[in-house]
Design a protein around this motif. Structure first.
Motif, PDB file in Angstrom:
ATOM      1  N   PRO A 402       0.395  -1.062  -0.286  1.00  0.00           N
ATOM      2  CA  PRO A 402       0.090   0.252   0.333  1.00  0.00           C
ATOM      3  C   PRO A 402       0.652   0.934   0.005  1.00  0.00           C
ATOM      4  N   ILE A 403       0.194   1.629  -0.788  1.00  0.00           N
ATOM      5  CA  ILE A 403       1.122   3.838  -0.407  1.00  0.00           C
ATOM      6  C   ILE A 403       0.380   4.301   0.316  1.00  0.00           C
ATOM      7  N   LEU A 404       1.322   5.377   1.305  1.00  0.00           N
ATOM      8  CA  LEU A 404       0.877   5.988   2.220  1.00  0.00           C
ATOM      9  C   LEU A 404      -0.234   7.186   1.952  1.00  0.00           C
ATOM     10  N   ASN A 405      -0.878   7.038   3.286  1.00  0.00           N
ATOM     11  CA  ASN A 405      -1.900   8.443   2.853  1.00  0.00           C
ATOM     12  C   ASN A 405      -1.435   9.536   3.167  1.00  0.00           C
ATOM     13  N   PRO A 406      -1.088  10.507   2.209  1.00  0.00           N
ATOM     14  CA  PRO A 406      -0.220  11.604   2.863  1.00  0.00           C
ATOM     15  C   PRO A 406      -0.246  12.102   3.285  1.00  0.00           C
ATOM     16  N   GLY A 407       0.753  12.473   4.331  1.00  0.00           N
ATOM     17  CA  GLY A 407       1.256  13.532   5.939  1.00  0.00           C
ATOM     18  C   GLY A 407       1.252  11.994   7.104  1.00  0.00           C
ATOM     19  N   GLU A 408       1.322  10.725   6.646  1.00  0.00           N
ATOM     20  CA  GLU A 408       1.312  10.003   7.203  1.00  0.00           C
ATOM     21  C   GLU A 408       2.344   8.710   7.681  1.00  0.00           C
ATOM     22  N   SER A 409       2.523   8.620   8.674  1.00  0.00           N
ATOM     23  CA  SER A 409       3.857   7.791   8.542  1.00  0.00           C
ATOM     24  C   SER A 409       4.238   5.935   8.361  1.00  0.00           C
ATOM     25  N   LEU A 412      -1.233  -0.229   6.770  1.00  0.00           N
ATOM     26  CA  LEU A 412      -1.337  -1.794   7.612  1.00  0.00           C
ATOM     27  C   LEU A 412      -2.381  -2.320   6.930  1.00  0.00           C
ATOM     28  N   ALA A 413      -1.930  -2.958   5.416  1.00  0.00           N
ATOM     29  CA  ALA A 413      -3.017  -3.472   4.601  1.00  0.00           C
ATOM     30  C   ALA A 413      -2.902  -4.994   5.181  1.00  0.00           C
ATOM     31  N   VAL A 414      -4.116  -5.451   5.203  1.00  0.00           N
ATOM     32  CA  VAL A 414      -4.896  -7.444   5.257  1.00  0.00           C
ATOM     33  C   VAL A 414      -5.275  -7.597   4.492  1.00  0.00           C
ATOM     34  N   GLY A 415      -4.495  -9.094   4.658  1.00  0.00           N
ATOM     35  CA  GLY A 415      -4.886  -9.425   3.259  1.00  0.00           C
ATOM     36  C   GLY A 415      -5.919 -11.225   3.889  1.00  0.00           C
ATOM     37  N   ALA A 416      -6.752 -11.921   2.672  1.00  0.00           N
ATOM     38  CA  ALA A 416      -7.568 -12.886   2.831  1.00  0.00           C
ATOM     39  C   ALA A 416      -7.185 -13.887   3.863  1.00  0.00           C
ATOM     40  N   ILE A 417      -8.241 -13.938   4.835  1.00  0.00           N
ATOM     41  CA  ILE A 417      -7.914 -14.880   5.860  1.00  0.00           C
ATOM     42  C   ILE A 417      -8.693 -16.140   5.093  1.00  0.00           C
ATOM     43  N   LYS A 418      -7.409 -17.272   5.201  1.00  0.00           N
ATOM     44  CA  LYS A 418      -7.789 -18.901   4.259  1.00  0.00           C
ATOM     45  C   LYS A 418      -7.799 -19.507   5.026  1.00  0.00           C
ATOM     46  N   LEU A 419      -7.710 -20.784   4.879  1.00  0.00           N
ATOM     47  CA  LEU A 419      -7.408 -22.161   5.595  1.00  0.00           C
ATOM     48  C   LEU A 419      -6.364 -22.752   5.398  1.00  0.00           C
ATOM     49  N   SER A 439       3.697  -0.857   5.511  1.00  0.00           N
ATOM     50  CA  SER A 439       4.248   0.278   4.473  1.00  0.00           C
ATOM     51  C   SER A 439       4.136   1.322   5.078  1.00  0.00           C
ATOM     52  N   PHE A 440       5.618   1.691   5.691  1.00  0.00           N
ATOM     53  CA  PHE A 440       6.530   2.553   6.057  1.00  0.00           C
ATOM     54  C   PHE A 440       6.945   3.851   5.374  1.00  0.00           C
ATOM     55  N   ASP A 441       6.934   5.054   6.290  1.00  0.00           N
ATOM     56  CA  ASP A 441       7.750   5.738   5.156  1.00  0.00           C
ATOM     57  C   ASP A 441       9.252   6.037   5.918  1.00  0.00           C
ATOM     58  N   HIS A 442      10.584   5.709   4.753  1.00  0.00           N
ATOM     59  CA  HIS A 442      11.545   5.117   6.110  1.00  0.00           C
ATOM     60  C   HIS A 442      12.195   6.692   6.385  1.00  0.00           C
ATOM     61  N   ARG A 443      12.004   7.656   5.793  1.00  0.00           N
ATOM     62  CA  ARG A 443      12.683   9.162   6.946  1.00  0.00           C
ATOM     63  C   ARG A 443      12.572   8.848   7.827  1.00  0.00           C
ATOM     64  N   LEU A 444      11.486   8.744   8.317  1.00  0.00           N
ATOM     65  CA  LEU A 444      11.295   8.792   9.507  1.00  0.00           C
ATOM     66  C   LEU A 444      11.065   7.731  10.842  1.00  0.00           C
ATOM     67  N   VAL A 445      10.737   6.884  10.128  1.00  0.00           N
ATOM     68  CA  VAL A 445      10.378   4.793  10.483  1.00  0.00           C
ATOM     69  C   VAL A 445      11.865   4.218  10.237  1.00  0.00           C
ATOM     70  N   ASP A 446      12.336   3.555  10.897  1.00  0.00           N
ATOM     71  CA  ASP A 446      13.975   2.546  10.272  1.00  0.00           C
ATOM     72  C   ASP A 446      13.247   1.335  10.208  1.00  0.00           C
ATOM     73  N   GLY A 447      13.979   0.490   9.867  1.00  0.00           N
ATOM     74  CA  GLY A 447      14.281  -1.001   9.532  1.00  0.00           C
ATOM     75  C   GLY A 447      13.302  -1.784  11.150  1.00  0.00           C
ATOM     76  N   GLU A 448      13.902  -0.951  11.815  1.00  0.00           N
ATOM     77  CA  GLU A 448      13.534  -1.530  13.703  1.00  0.00           C
ATOM     78  C   GLU A 448      12.308  -1.689  13.870  1.00  0.00           C
ATOM     79  N   LEU A 449      12.543   0.248  14.186  1.00  0.00           N
ATOM     80  CA  LEU A 449      11.179   0.510  14.185  1.00  0.00           C
ATOM     81  C   LEU A 449       9.984  -0.139  13.380  1.00  0.00           C
TER      82      LEU A 449
END
Length: 471
Positions: A402-409, A412-419, A439-449
Motif C-alpha cells: 500500500p501507498i501511504l496516505n499523505p501526511g502519515e507515516s 497496514l494492509a490486511v490480506g484474505a484470511i484463508k484456511l 508500508s512506512f516512510d523510511h525518512r522517519l521510520v527505520d527498519g527496526e521500528l
C-alpha cells in the motif's frame, strides 16, 4: 416594479464544504424552478475532491433559477441558485388567481421564464421525483391545479398530492439509502426516537419489495439470450473507447497518491500469521451482550492490535514536516480506514481511536463503514489521519504494497484470511492464516521500528489475549 423584483431575489453561492476546497461538482438537483423551498431544506448534492455533500438553502422562498445543470463543476463562491424571498408568486404568474388555487408562495408552471436562464434547464418544470424530496410546512396551502392534476394521474385514484404530506424525519444518509432502494419514506412507520426513520426501518420496508421482484427478475431473463446476443465486433466510429473525466474524489486520490509515492520513500514489510484464535474470539464477541447491535469482525481486532502496537512503539505515529525539517510525533491516533466507494477510494478516520474501548471502537467502525458506503462521509472525517488500515482481503487478495496516505507515516494492509496447512504444536493442521503488509516512510521510520510494530500486531493476532496484557 422590476427593481423590487430583483431586490427580492437572493443568490445562494457554492460554499466551501471542506477546508480550502476551490470547486465542487453538482451531482443532483432536488428542486426545480417554481418549487417552494424552506430554510434548511436540501436543494442539491455536490461532490468535492473529498466527499459528496448535500447543501441546504439558508432561507425561505420560491426557486427562480438553477444557474448550472447537473454534472457541472462550479468554483466556490459562484452563485448556483436564485430564490425569490419576497413571499409573492413567481414572476410571470397570472395577475388574477383564485385564492384556493394560487397561495402566497406557491410554484407555477414554468412558461414565462426570466431572461438569462441556462438553456439546458428550460422545460424541467415541477418534476414528480423532486417533489418527494421537498419539505412542506403545514400552512394549509393547496397544490396548484396543474401539479394536482399530475399527481392525481400518477396516483390513479385521486389520492392527495405528495406535497400535502408532512416531510418524514430522517437523516441524509437514511434518505439516500431509501432512494437507492426505491423506498418511499412517507410509507414507513418510524421506530427511532422522536419519530425519526432509521436505516433498519428502510431495510425492513425494502425487504417485501425485494421479495416480490426476485422471482420475476429470474423469469424475465430469456434463455436464448446468449444465442441472440451479438458478439463484440470491431468498431471504428469511436464507440470502442470511453473517456471519463478525472474529477472529484478520483482526481484528488490520484494527485495524493502521486505526491505520496514520489515524496516519501516507501518500505514495505510482510508477515504471515496464524489468526485462528482471533477468529474464535470474533465469534465469542458476537455473542457477548456488550457487543449486541455492533459490527464485530476481524478488522475490529486488527485495528485494536495496531493501536496497541502503536502504544508500545509510539514513534511510528508521526509525520514528516518538510518545510520545517522536523519529525512531528503525534500523541493521539486518528485511525484511517480505507474504503472503496462508487466515487473512488476514500480514507475517513476514527478520531482519538487510542482512547476508545473495544465496544466503542466497534461502534465507530460501524458508523464509519456505513457512512462511507452511503457516500455521506464528510470532509472533516477524512482530515487529520495519522495511521491507516486497508483491508484488501475482502477482495480475496493475499496482500499488497500500500501507498501511504499523505501526511502519515505508516499503513497496514490486511490480506484474505484463508484456511491453510500450518504447523501448530508440532503438527500440520488446517489453520486460519493471513498475510499482513506494513508500508512506512523510511525518512522517519527505520527498519527496526517498522519491524517491531508489524511483529507486535502479528503476535497479538496469534494470541489475542495479549490485548489485555499489552493494552
Amino acid at each position: 416594479m422590476t427593481t423590487m423584483t430583483e431586490a427580492s431575489v437572493r443568490e445562494f453561492k457554492m460554499p466551501d464544504v471542506g477546508e480550502g476546497l476551490t470547486e465542487a461538482e453538482i451531482l443532483k438537483w432536488y428542486v426545480q424552478p417554481g418549487d417552494t423551498v424552506t430554510d434548511g431544506q436540501v436543494v442539491c448534492e455536490v461532490e468535492t475532491a473529498k466527499a459528496a455533500v448535500e447543501l441546504p438553502i439558508p432561507y425561505d422562498g420560491v426557486v427562480r433559477e438553477l444557474r448550472f445543470p447537473e454534472g457541472t463543476t462550479v468554483d466556490v463562491g459562484t452563485a448556483i441558485i436564485a430564490v425569490d424571498v419576497s413571499g409573492g408568486a413567481p414572476a410571470g404568474a397570472p395577475a388574477e388567481q383564485p385564492v384556493a388555487e394560487q397561495p402566497k408562495a406557491a410554484p407555477k408552471e414554468p412558461e414565462a421564464k426570466p431572461q438569462g436562464r441556462t438553456p439546458v434547464l428550460v422545460g424541467y418544470g415541477v418534476a414528480a421525483s423532486s417533489t418527494k424530496r421537498r419539505p412542506r410546512k403545514s400552512s394549509g396551502a393547496t397544490v396548484p391545479a396543474a401539479a394536482q392534476a399530475i399527481q392525481t394521474e400518477l396516483n390513479g385514484h385521486g389520492a392527495p398530492a405528495v406535497q400535502d404530506r408532512p416531510r418524514p424525519l430522517a437523516k441524509p444518509p437514511v434518505r439516500k439509502l431509501a432512494k437507492d432502494l426505491g423506498v418511499d419514506l412517507a410509507t414507513i412507520t418510524p421506530s427511532g426516537p422522536d419519530g425519526v426513520i432509521t436505516r433498519e426501518d428502510v431495510h425492513a420496508a425494502a425487504a417485501p419489495q425485494a421479495a416480490t421482484t426476485a422471482v420475476p427478475a429470474v423469469v424475465e431473463a430469456p434463455a436464448p439470450a446468449l444465442a441472440t446476443a451479438p458478439a463484440p465486433v470491431a468498431s471504428y466510429d469511436g464507440t470502442r473507447e470511453t473517456r471519463v473525466p478525472v474529477k472529484g474524489v478520483r482526481k484528488a486520490t490520484a494527485q495524493a497518491m502521486i505526491g505520496s509515492a514520489f515524496t516519501a520513500p516507501h518500505v514495505t514489510e510482510f508477515v504471515t500469521v496464524d489468526v485462528t484464535r482471533t477468529m474464535k474470539l470474533v465469534e465469542e464477541l458476537k455473542q457477548d451482550k456488550e457487543f449486541q447491535g455492533l459490527r464485530v469482525n476481524p478488522l475490529l481486532l486488527i485495528a485494536k492490535a495496531l493501536l496497541v502496537a502503536i502504544k508500545r512503539n509510539p514513534d511510528i505515529n508521526a509525520s514528516w514536516d518538510e518545510a520545517s525539517q522536523e519529525i512531528v510525533l503525534k500523541h493521539y491516533v486518528n485511525l484511517g480506514i480505507a474504503a472503496a466507494t462508487p466515487r473512488g477510494l476514500i480514507v475517513p478516520n476514527i478520531k482519538d481511536a487510542q482512547a476508545k474501548t473495544l465496544p466503542q471502537l466497534a461502534e465507530s467502525l460501524g458508523e464509519l463503514v456505513s457512512t462511507a458506503r452511503e457516500g455521506r462521509t464528510s470532509p472533516a472525517a477524512m482530515q487529520g489521519g495519522t495511521v491507516t488500515i486497508t483491508n484488501v482481503g475482502v477482495f480475496g487478495v493475499d496482500t499488497g504494497t500500500p501507498i501511504l496516505n499523505p501526511g502519515e507515516s505508516a499503513i497496514l494492509a490486511v490480506g484474505a484470511i484463508k484456511l491453510q496447512p500450518w504447523v501448530h504444536k508440532g503438527k500440520v493442521k488446517p489453520r486460519q492464516v493471513t498475510t499482513l503488509a506494513l508500508s512506512f516512510d523510511h525518512r522517519l521510520v527505520d527498519g527496526e521500528l517498522g519491524s517491531k510494530v508489524l511483529a507486535d500486531v502479528a503476535a497479538i493476532l496469534e494470541q489475542p489475549k495479549r490485548l489485555i496484557s499489552w493494552a
